[in-house]
Scaffold this motif. Sequence first.
Motif, PDB file in Angstrom:
ATOM      1  N   LEU A   1       0.844  -1.196   0.000  1.00 30.39           N
ATOM      2  CA  LEU A   1       0.000   0.000   0.000  1.00 30.39           C
ATOM      3  C   LEU A   1       0.878   1.244   0.000  1.00 30.39           C
ATOM      4  O   LEU A   1       1.679   1.457   0.911  1.00 30.39           O
ATOM      5  N   GLY A   2       0.721   2.085  -1.036  1.00 26.42           N
ATOM      6  CA  GLY A   2       1.576   3.260  -1.154  1.00 26.42           C
ATOM      7  C   GLY A   2       0.896   4.578  -0.877  1.00 26.42           C
ATOM      8  O   GLY A   2       1.555   5.582  -0.567  1.00 26.42           O
ATOM      9  N   PHE A   3      -0.447   4.612  -0.987  1.00 22.75           N
ATOM     10  CA  PHE A   3      -1.163   5.883  -0.836  1.00 22.75           C
ATOM     11  C   PHE A   3      -2.640   5.580  -0.637  1.00 22.75           C
ATOM     12  O   PHE A   3      -3.170   4.598  -1.178  1.00 22.75           O
ATOM     13  N   VAL A   4      -3.315   6.446   0.147  1.00 22.62           N
ATOM     14  CA  VAL A   4      -4.764   6.333   0.361  1.00 22.62           C
ATOM     15  C   VAL A   4      -5.404   7.682   0.060  1.00 22.62           C
ATOM     16  O   VAL A   4      -4.964   8.728   0.555  1.00 22.62           O
ATOM     17  N   LEU A   5      -6.444   7.631  -0.774  1.00 21.47           N
ATOM     18  CA  LEU A   5      -7.276   8.796  -1.083  1.00 21.47           C
ATOM     19  C   LEU A   5      -8.643   8.551  -0.482  1.00 21.47           C
ATOM     20  O   LEU A   5      -9.215   7.464  -0.668  1.00 21.47           O
ATOM     21  N   PHE A   6      -9.188   9.540   0.258  1.00 28.15           N
ATOM     22  CA  PHE A   6     -10.482   9.312   0.892  1.00 28.15           C
ATOM     23  C   PHE A   6     -11.383  10.532   0.756  1.00 28.15           C
ATOM     24  O   PHE A   6     -10.927  11.670   0.569  1.00 28.15           O
ATOM     25  N   PHE A   7     -12.680  10.263   0.862  1.00 24.97           N
ATOM     26  CA  PHE A   7     -13.715  11.308   0.832  1.00 24.97           C
ATOM     27  C   PHE A   7     -14.666  11.014   1.982  1.00 24.97           C
ATOM     28  O   PHE A   7     -15.186   9.902   2.094  1.00 24.97           O
ATOM     29  N   CYS A   8     -14.910  12.014   2.836  1.00 28.15           N
ATOM     30  CA  CYS A   8     -15.659  11.759   4.059  1.00 28.15           C
ATOM     31  C   CYS A   8     -16.776  12.773   4.269  1.00 28.15           C
ATOM     32  O   CYS A   8     -16.680  13.929   3.845  1.00 28.15           O
ATOM     33  N   SER A   9     -17.810  12.340   4.940  1.00 30.44           N
ATOM     34  CA  SER A   9     -18.883  13.235   5.350  1.00 30.44           C
ATOM     35  C   SER A   9     -18.346  14.300   6.295  1.00 30.44           C
ATOM     36  O   SER A   9     -17.520  14.012   7.173  1.00 30.44           O
ATOM     37  N   ALA A  10     -18.825  15.529   6.140  1.00 27.33           N
ATOM     38  CA  ALA A  10     -18.436  16.617   7.039  1.00 27.33           C
ATOM     39  C   ALA A  10     -19.090  16.487   8.408  1.00 27.33           C
ATOM     40  O   ALA A  10     -18.785  17.275   9.316  1.00 27.33           O
ATOM     41  N   GLU A  11     -19.976  15.513   8.573  1.00 33.81           N
ATOM     42  CA  GLU A  11     -20.613  15.304   9.867  1.00 33.81           C
ATOM     43  C   GLU A  11     -19.653  14.680  10.880  1.00 33.81           C
ATOM     44  O   GLU A  11     -19.900  14.738  12.093  1.00 33.81           O
TER      45      GLU A  11
ATOM     46  N   GLY B   1      -0.862   4.701  10.032  1.00 34.47           N
ATOM     47  CA  GLY B   1       0.550   4.902  10.302  1.00 34.47           C
ATOM     48  C   GLY B   1       1.189   5.885   9.345  1.00 34.47           C
ATOM     49  O   GLY B   1       0.719   7.003   9.158  1.00 34.47           O
ATOM     50  N   ASN B   2       2.263   5.445   8.695  1.00 33.03           N
ATOM     51  CA  ASN B   2       3.034   6.323   7.826  1.00 33.03           C
ATOM     52  C   ASN B   2       2.567   6.325   6.372  1.00 33.03           C
ATOM     53  O   ASN B   2       3.231   6.936   5.526  1.00 33.03           O
ATOM     54  N   VAL B   3       1.472   5.663   6.055  1.00 37.67           N
ATOM     55  CA  VAL B   3       0.983   5.653   4.681  1.00 37.67           C
ATOM     56  C   VAL B   3       0.497   7.056   4.313  1.00 37.67           C
ATOM     57  O   VAL B   3      -0.353   7.623   5.008  1.00 37.67           O
ATOM     58  N   PRO B   4       0.995   7.667   3.245  1.00 38.75           N
ATOM     59  CA  PRO B   4       0.531   8.999   2.845  1.00 38.75           C
ATOM     60  C   PRO B   4      -0.960   8.974   2.510  1.00 38.75           C
ATOM     61  O   PRO B   4      -1.457   8.029   1.896  1.00 38.75           O
ATOM     62  N   MET B   5      -1.666  10.067   2.889  1.00 35.33           N
ATOM     63  CA  MET B   5      -3.103  10.147   2.669  1.00 35.33           C
ATOM     64  C   MET B   5      -3.478  11.555   2.228  1.00 35.33           C
ATOM     65  O   MET B   5      -2.886  12.538   2.682  1.00 35.33           O
ATOM     66  N   SER B   6      -4.473  11.641   1.352  1.00 41.41           N
ATOM     67  CA  SER B   6      -5.102  12.915   1.011  1.00 41.41           C
ATOM     68  C   SER B   6      -6.603  12.683   0.916  1.00 41.41           C
ATOM     69  O   SER B   6      -7.050  11.555   0.721  1.00 41.41           O
ATOM     70  N   GLY B   7      -7.382  13.779   1.035  1.00 40.20           N
ATOM     71  CA  GLY B   7      -8.830  13.628   0.935  1.00 40.20           C
ATOM     72  C   GLY B   7      -9.536  14.948   1.125  1.00 40.20           C
ATOM     73  O   GLY B   7      -8.918  16.013   1.165  1.00 40.20           O
ATOM     74  N   CYS B   8     -10.861  14.855   1.261  1.00 45.20           N
ATOM     75  CA  CYS B   8     -11.657  16.064   1.490  1.00 45.20           C
ATOM     76  C   CYS B   8     -13.025  15.681   2.030  1.00 45.20           C
ATOM     77  O   CYS B   8     -13.421  14.511   2.012  1.00 45.20           O
TER      78      CYS B   8
END
Length: 387
Positions: free
Chosen positions: A36-46, A61-68
């Motif tokens: 696993l090299g990267f995680v992209l996520f989209f989450c409820s603002a609630e 842990g140390n896995v890079p992540m981005s989202g909104c």
Amino acid sequence: MTASLKHNGLLTAASNHPKPDQAARELAQALCHEQLGFVLFFCSAEYPLGALADALGEAFGNVPMSGCTTAGEITPQGYDRGSIVAIGFDRRVFAVETALIDDLEHFDLPRAQPLVDALLERCRQQALAPINEHSFALTLLDGLSSREEQVLATLDAALGRIPSFGGSAGDDNHLTHTHVYADGRFHTRAAVVVMLNTRLPFEVFSSHHLVPLAHKLVVTNADREQRRVLELNGLPAAEVYAALVGCRVDALTPHIFAQHPLAVHLGGQHYIRSIQRVNDDSSLSFYCAVENGIVLTAMRPAPLLEDLNAMLLGVRKRLGDNATIIGCDCFLRRMALESLQQIDPASALLRQARVVGFNTYGEQHHGMHVNQTFTGVAFGAFPTSGG
């Protein structure tokens, strides 16, 4: 509930657990593996975002992540609310590098070019695939910043031939605070650029279901900075628009705006300029840039479900039946589906087409900020020589 699917070096998962720590653990259980090299996520603002950021950091842990944050999620099961959807990228198939833009006001080409060059160079060092032919950029922006046009045009100039797409963060239709995630926490008035280089065939695309009508409206008085139109054709904007769609000004609602959008015509294409709200002074606030002198074309919707099906079939025809899609779907399209009671059949189409993503406050395609589109990237079959 968590659902996952391994395909083309991608893992997708979703959790609708209301507690951040449990939701993060469910996602990590579904996504984590040695490559696993990267995680992209989209989450409820609630979700409580501070607690969620801490929980994601602990779980991954140390896995890079981005989202909104979102105005609704597209999970492996279709449309959802109050959940988190995430995509895990296998480092053997994807080189992924990210950058945070935390000063949207002053983001210009002298800042953009070194940012893009650094992202591309870090991807190049991983030696997965030729950079120019096998890379694209994903942009996630604060959906209430009113800086999308400036930032996207600047990035597009820096990217050159590198294609790009993305979405503006939402907040479950509250229109108060939207956030992007980078460097372990959530940010406002910021943007995230995700550069992806891959050996997979892919296609960046944008589609909408709207057809132009003959009616034209000229913006004769606008506040560009606030994206507010005070007059159309020399008259109060809300009155002119209400007359166009055949209702009273006090009857104008987001559902009316979704069914009767306006667009600008540029280079042979219609780019949607969706209305956000009516103001007390009979002006109209928009989700995209507006300025004096532009001509707005009235649009009508074609059958949305049929258009969605045709678009997804087209992707499968071009990239194969096993294509996987990350989609940025305007929240006004979802609102229209809800009003037509077509969410369930639309979810079935998205599920069958392996779509994950989120409902946005605006979509981004090749440097343009648009509304009421389905914009995304589709990945084709996994090469037989890898993974």
